[in-house]
Design an enzyme around this catalytic site. Structure first.
Site, mmCIF file in Angstrom:
data_model
loop_
_atom_site.group_PDB
_atom_site.id
_atom_site.type_symbol
_atom_site.label_atom_id
_atom_site.label_comp_id
_atom_site.label_asym_id
_atom_site.label_seq_id
_atom_site.Cartn_x
_atom_site.Cartn_y
_atom_site.Cartn_z
ATOM 1 N N GLU A 30 18.032 -104.273 -40.144
ATOM 2 C CA GLU A 30 16.765 -103.682 -39.702
ATOM 3 C C GLU A 30 16.435 -102.439 -40.515
ATOM 4 O OE1 GLU A 30 14.784 -101.300 -35.995
ATOM 5 O OE2 GLU A 30 16.342 -102.758 -35.480
ATOM 6 N N CYS B 78 13.701 -100.006 -28.520
ATOM 7 C CA CYS B 78 13.009 -101.104 -27.850
ATOM 8 C C CYS B 78 13.328 -101.130 -26.355
ATOM 9 C CB CYS B 78 13.324 -102.439 -28.526
ATOM 10 S SG CYS B 78 14.697 -103.357 -27.853
#
Length: 320
Positions: free
Chosen positions: A133, A202
């Protein structure tokens, strides 16, 4: 027959698959249905060996780089972690049919970084070096315009071109507490730095960590179901330890449980990383049930109803 000792299990909720992981796995399975095997996937679609092996058995071929893929009409899917901008560009040059399964919450971070860059700001990325990521987010901007910071020392040592023209974004799967302390360091050193309108961690990472915090100090041990290369799973183990659990282990399958460590416990917390399927939680609980008489209680800290639609190319109205 010898009576089994009792074991109280506190089962964290939410746990396991998040919406981004479900979308990514569904993308591979749907592509296999539509286009037939093989379907290529750049990098592990999600960081879970069990999931990856299951998709391989259905006809997915996993590669690390596009040059491992022969010239083919078969699609290549980009993993949930996101990719640098250079990867879709290479795919387009080679006329490879690419399907982007990047989690929408990671895409949000990419867009934030791009937004700040377009306004002339240097961007600092809080994250772990080498994680896919992070590699993908760093690869959204030209070299020299985005910088990775992993520790408070990195922040202290960073020399910006203009202290009044800085912004930051973060990896989505970090520890909430670690990220908070890093953001405090950033804002202390650079008072004018601009952060996200909504934090980048998140919802699934936040919810799973909060559930672990709720029970960690009240159990003798904690098992986090997940792969060792899963960032969010590793963070769950760390959160359990920091929150007062004396024994926390990250375990992929029941065969990986170090049974001698759990022989004398009377309470156990169980959670699962966002890329770990529920079937593995059930497998591990079944293994404990062979050794203990289980009393199971679910501890819920949030209701999750987030859903992300499939990548556009795989939706019924667009699939060929």
């Amino acid at each position: 027959m010898e009576k089994k000792p009792k074991l109280r299990i506190l089962l964290c909720a939410p746990r396991g698959f998040c919406a981004g992981v479900v979308r990514a796995i569904d993308a591979v399975e749907e592509a296999l249905k539509i286009y037939g095997a093989p379907v290529y996937v750049r990098h592990e679609i999600v960081h879970n060996k069990y999931v990856v092996e299951g998709l391989k058995a259905k006809g997915a071929i996993f590669v690390e780089e596009l040059d491992e893929i022969p010239d083919t009409t078969k699609p290549v899917i980009f993993s949930a972690h996101g990719v640098p901008k250079s990867i879709p560009e290479v795919a387009e040059k080679r006329q490879i049919f690419a399907i982007d399964a990047t989690c929408p919450l990671v895409t949000k971070v990419h867009r934030e970084a791009e937004f700040h860059h377009q306004r002339g700001r240097q961007v600092l990325l809080v994250g772990h070096a080498g994680h896919p990521e992070v590699v993908g987010t760093l690869g959204q901007l030209p070299k020299g315009s985005i910088f990775l910071v992993q520790t408070p020392e990195d922040i202290e040592n960073f020399q910006p071109a203009d202290e009044a023209n800085l912004a930051y974004v973060t990896q989505t799967t970090l520890s909430i507490d670690d990220t908070r302390s890093m953001v405090e360091c950033l804002t202390k050193r650079f008072p004018k730095i601009i952060g996200p309108l909504r934090e980048d961690i998140c919802y699934a990472t936040t919810n799973r960590q909060e559930a672990v915090k709720r029970i960690a100090a009240s159990v003798d041990a904690m098992i986090v179901v997940g792969s060792s290369n899963s960032s969010n799973s590793q963070r769950l183990k760390e959160v359990a330890e920091r929150s007062g659990c004396k024994l926390a282990r990250l375990v992929l399958r029941a065969d990986d449980v170090e049974w001698e460590l759990f022989a004398d416990i009377s309470s156990l917390g169980i959670t699962a990383g966002a890329s770990a399927p529920e079937v593995l939680v059930e497998e591990i609980m079944a293994a404990f049930a062979e050794r203990f008489e289980l009393v199971v209680e679910t501890v819920s800290t949030a209701d999750e109803s987030v859903f992300f639609p499939l990548p556009r190319e795989l939706r019924p109205e667009n699939a060929v």
